[in-house]
Scaffold this motif. Structure first.
Motif, PDB file in Angstrom:
ATOM      1  N   ASP A   1      -7.461  -0.594  13.557  1.00  0.00           N
ATOM      2  CA  ASP A   1      -6.733  -0.927  14.778  1.00  0.00           C
ATOM      3  C   ASP A   1      -7.373  -0.131  15.913  1.00  0.00           C
ATOM      4  O   ASP A   1      -7.188   1.092  15.998  1.00  0.00           O
ATOM      5  N   PHE A   2      -8.105  -0.843  16.787  1.00  0.00           N
ATOM      6  CA  PHE A   2      -8.782  -0.166  17.890  1.00  0.00           C
ATOM      7  C   PHE A   2      -7.961  -0.194  19.176  1.00  0.00           C
ATOM      8  O   PHE A   2      -8.491   0.091  20.250  1.00  0.00           O
ATOM      9  N   VAL A   3      -6.672  -0.534  19.047  1.00  0.00           N
ATOM     10  CA  VAL A   3      -5.731  -0.372  20.143  1.00  0.00           C
ATOM     11  C   VAL A   3      -5.019   0.971  19.989  1.00  0.00           C
ATOM     12  O   VAL A   3      -4.999   1.790  20.905  1.00  0.00           O
ATOM     13  N   ASP A   4      -4.472   1.201  18.803  1.00  0.00           N
ATOM     14  CA  ASP A   4      -3.808   2.477  18.520  1.00  0.00           C
ATOM     15  C   ASP A   4      -4.723   3.464  17.801  1.00  0.00           C
ATOM     16  O   ASP A   4      -4.335   4.619  17.583  1.00  0.00           O
ATOM     17  N   HIS A   5      -5.904   3.022  17.405  1.00  0.00           N
ATOM     18  CA  HIS A   5      -6.935   3.863  16.783  1.00  0.00           C
ATOM     19  C   HIS A   5      -6.444   4.506  15.487  1.00  0.00           C
ATOM     20  O   HIS A   5      -6.417   5.728  15.322  1.00  0.00           O
ATOM     21  N   VAL A   6      -6.054   3.605  14.608  1.00  0.00           N
ATOM     22  CA  VAL A   6      -5.621   3.995  13.275  1.00  0.00           C
ATOM     23  C   VAL A   6      -6.214   3.021  12.257  1.00  0.00           C
ATOM     24  O   VAL A   6      -6.597   1.901  12.594  1.00  0.00           O
ATOM     25  N   LEU A   7      -6.303   3.475  11.017  1.00  0.00           N
ATOM     26  CA  LEU A   7      -6.574   2.587   9.896  1.00  0.00           C
ATOM     27  C   LEU A   7      -5.230   2.276   9.257  1.00  0.00           C
ATOM     28  O   LEU A   7      -4.482   3.186   8.902  1.00  0.00           O
ATOM     29  N   VAL A   8      -4.936   0.994   9.116  1.00  0.00           N
ATOM     30  CA  VAL A   8      -3.664   0.565   8.549  1.00  0.00           C
ATOM     31  C   VAL A   8      -3.925  -0.051   7.180  1.00  0.00           C
ATOM     32  O   VAL A   8      -4.770  -0.934   7.033  1.00  0.00           O
ATOM     33  N   ALA A   9      -3.189   0.416   6.171  1.00  0.00           N
ATOM     34  CA  ALA A   9      -3.265  -0.145   4.820  1.00  0.00           C
ATOM     35  C   ALA A   9      -1.904  -0.737   4.485  1.00  0.00           C
ATOM     36  O   ALA A   9      -0.875  -0.072   4.644  1.00  0.00           O
ATOM     37  N   ARG A  10      -1.923  -1.996   4.039  1.00  0.00           N
ATOM     38  CA  ARG A  10      -0.680  -2.660   3.656  1.00  0.00           C
ATOM     39  C   ARG A  10      -0.867  -3.361   2.325  1.00  0.00           C
ATOM     40  O   ARG A  10      -1.961  -3.867   2.027  1.00  0.00           O
ATOM     41  N   THR A  11       0.196  -3.421   1.543  1.00  0.00           N
ATOM     42  CA  THR A  11       0.175  -4.164   0.290  1.00  0.00           C
ATOM     43  C   THR A  11       1.311  -5.180   0.300  1.00  0.00           C
ATOM     44  O   THR A  11       2.298  -5.028   1.034  1.00  0.00           O
ATOM     45  N   SER A  12       1.170  -6.220  -0.531  1.00  0.00           N
ATOM     46  CA  SER A  12       2.121  -7.324  -0.514  1.00  0.00           C
ATOM     47  C   SER A  12       3.471  -6.972  -1.124  1.00  0.00           C
ATOM     48  O   SER A  12       4.398  -7.788  -1.080  1.00  0.00           O
TER      49      SER A  12
ATOM     50  N   LEU B   1     -10.795  -4.737  13.346  1.00  0.00           N
ATOM     51  CA  LEU B   1     -11.512  -5.314  12.216  1.00  0.00           C
ATOM     52  C   LEU B   1     -10.651  -5.195  10.970  1.00  0.00           C
ATOM     53  O   LEU B   1     -10.020  -4.161  10.746  1.00  0.00           O
ATOM     54  N   THR B   2     -10.652  -6.224  10.151  1.00  0.00           N
ATOM     55  CA  THR B   2      -9.816  -6.216   8.963  1.00  0.00           C
ATOM     56  C   THR B   2     -10.577  -6.728   7.749  1.00  0.00           C
ATOM     57  O   THR B   2     -11.505  -7.528   7.881  1.00  0.00           O
ATOM     58  N   THR B   3     -10.160  -6.271   6.591  1.00  0.00           N
ATOM     59  CA  THR B   3     -10.735  -6.783   5.347  1.00  0.00           C
ATOM     60  C   THR B   3     -10.204  -8.158   5.005  1.00  0.00           C
ATOM     61  O   THR B   3     -10.810  -8.895   4.235  1.00  0.00           O
ATOM     62  N   GLY B   4      -9.043  -8.522   5.561  1.00  0.00           N
ATOM     63  CA  GLY B   4      -8.333  -9.679   5.048  1.00  0.00           C
ATOM     64  C   GLY B   4      -7.706  -9.337   3.706  1.00  0.00           C
ATOM     65  O   GLY B   4      -7.649  -8.173   3.298  1.00  0.00           O
ATOM     66  N   ALA B   5      -7.213 -10.344   3.017  1.00  0.00           N
ATOM     67  CA  ALA B   5      -6.493 -10.135   1.764  1.00  0.00           C
ATOM     68  C   ALA B   5      -7.453  -9.785   0.631  1.00  0.00           C
ATOM     69  O   ALA B   5      -8.422 -10.499   0.382  1.00  0.00           O
ATOM     70  N   ILE B   6      -7.168  -8.691  -0.060  1.00  0.00           N
ATOM     71  CA  ILE B   6      -7.946  -8.255  -1.223  1.00  0.00           C
ATOM     72  C   ILE B   6      -7.012  -8.248  -2.434  1.00  0.00           C
ATOM     73  O   ILE B   6      -6.023  -7.505  -2.442  1.00  0.00           O
ATOM     74  N   PRO B   7      -7.275  -9.054  -3.461  1.00  0.00           N
ATOM     75  CA  PRO B   7      -6.414  -9.018  -4.650  1.00  0.00           C
ATOM     76  C   PRO B   7      -6.536  -7.677  -5.379  1.00  0.00           C
ATOM     77  O   PRO B   7      -7.629  -7.166  -5.600  1.00  0.00           O
ATOM     78  N   VAL B   8      -5.387  -7.107  -5.722  1.00  0.00           N
ATOM     79  CA  VAL B   8      -5.318  -5.872  -6.505  1.00  0.00           C
ATOM     80  C   VAL B   8      -4.259  -6.093  -7.580  1.00  0.00           C
ATOM     81  O   VAL B   8      -3.062  -5.946  -7.324  1.00  0.00           O
ATOM     82  N   GLY B   9      -4.687  -6.463  -8.770  1.00  0.00           N
ATOM     83  CA  GLY B   9      -3.731  -6.811  -9.810  1.00  0.00           C
ATOM     84  C   GLY B   9      -2.909  -8.001  -9.375  1.00  0.00           C
ATOM     85  O   GLY B   9      -3.445  -9.046  -8.993  1.00  0.00           O
ATOM     86  N   ASP B  10      -1.584  -7.850  -9.365  1.00  0.00           N
ATOM     87  CA  ASP B  10      -0.711  -8.938  -8.931  1.00  0.00           C
ATOM     88  C   ASP B  10      -0.267  -8.751  -7.481  1.00  0.00           C
ATOM     89  O   ASP B  10       0.674  -9.398  -7.020  1.00  0.00           O
TER      90      ASP B  10
END
Length: 307
Positions: free
Chosen positions: A72-83, A55-64
């Motif tokens: 991730d329910f394959v590796d069972h982690v929460l992944v956070a990424r920024t642009s 499950l994912t939030t999709g793109a969330i704007p944070v400033g610029d």
């Protein structure tokens, strides 16, 4: 009895501890999105989406920048990424209190300044996240199987969505009640919703149900292994008596039609059964409430269809 490995079995009673913990995990992440994302009608901006790993939030704007948080329910982690190329990973497991603290610390390291109301919604016993050491069970296989149920539900709901040319929501996951839903709208306003969801302001329901609608989806309740559901708001006269495919029935207490997941899983053609259920319930809602006809989808030229 038929078995279908594509539609996995997961008895609701077997994964209650993990389900209740995961419910709170998704509420924390969903509330982060709710605070940061620009508001969209019917609270569509707060939802999560099924993807190829969870499950994912999709793109969330944070400033610029853009932030994305993904379970991730394959590796069972929460992944956070920024642009800007940064990322953090958090192993799933442990108490809700620990998960909340870890998520807030992770976001701080990514220079994402966010403060949420740290209390769950739509649950009767709303333990504040920082204090919730009650919900602390995460069995990876249960989470994976639930995600696989959502994958199948997402497929068939998307197909149903494509058949309606009028205003229709995305297929999205509402973390308040753990349901994957898609909603069609008649284009007319609805009576003010009375509210009443536990630990949820009535204004939330008023906005969500501001327009006349027919909604359908899947959630881990209503059957031994969960259920597909459908309802109309406001429900037109005769809706509860509408003819449904075998296996589906109207639940007067919930005010909606239910098609148990286990009935679908054991059917000779699960996709066809869910499709018939979605078609019958949406047709009943629109016919009995005399919805205005939706615009017709234009035909796709043969040369475009083959591209």
């Amino acid at each position: 009895m038929l078995t279908n490995p594509v539609w996995p079995a997961l008895a609701v009673d077997d994964w209650t501890p993990t389900r209740e913990t995961l419910h709170m995990y998704t509420q924390i992440v969903g509330k982060v999105k709710m605070v940061l994302a620009a508001p969209v009608n019917h609270w569509w901006h707060v939802t999560l989406f099924v993807d190829s790993r969870g499950l994912t939030t999709g793109a969330i704007p944070v400033g610029d920048r853009i932030l994305e948080l993904s379970f991730d329910f394959v590796d069972h982690v929460l992944v956070a990424r920024t642009s800007d190329g940064r990322g953090e990973t958090l192993v799933l497991g442990g108490s809700v209190a620990r998960f909340y603290a870890d998520v807030m610390a992770l976001l701080s390291r990514l220079d994402v300044d966010v403060r949420i109301h740290p209390v769950p919604n739509e649950v009767a016993d709303a333990i504040p996240f920082p204090d919730d050491t009650v919900h602390a069970t995460y069995i990876a296989e249960h989470a994976r199987l639930f995600w696989q149920q959502l994958v199948q539900a997402d497929r068939v709901l998307r197909r149903s969505r494509s058949e309606f040319r009028g205003k229709v929501s995305p297929v999205h996951y509402f973390w308040g009640a753990m349901d994957l839903a898609v909603t069609r709208f008649s284009g007319r306003p609805a009576p003010v919703h009375p509210g009443g969801a536990p630990n949820c302001p009535d204004s939330v329901m008023v906005e969500g149900y501001s327009d006349e609608l027919g909604s359908a989806g899947f959630w881990p309740g209503g059957g031994a292994e969960g259920a597909f559901y459908a309802y109309a708001y406001p429900a037109p006269d005769g809706y509860a008596a509408a003819e449904m495919p075998e296996g589906a029935s109207f639940d007067a207490a919930l005010g909606e039609f239910l098609l148990p997941y286990e009935t679908v899983r054991q059917a000779p053609d699960p996709d066809a059964l869910v499709g018939a259920f979605l078609q019958a319930t949406s047709a009943a809602a629109s016919r009995l409430a005399d919805w205005p006809p939706a615009p017709q989808a234009p035909a796709i030229p043969a040369d475009r269809a083959s591209r």
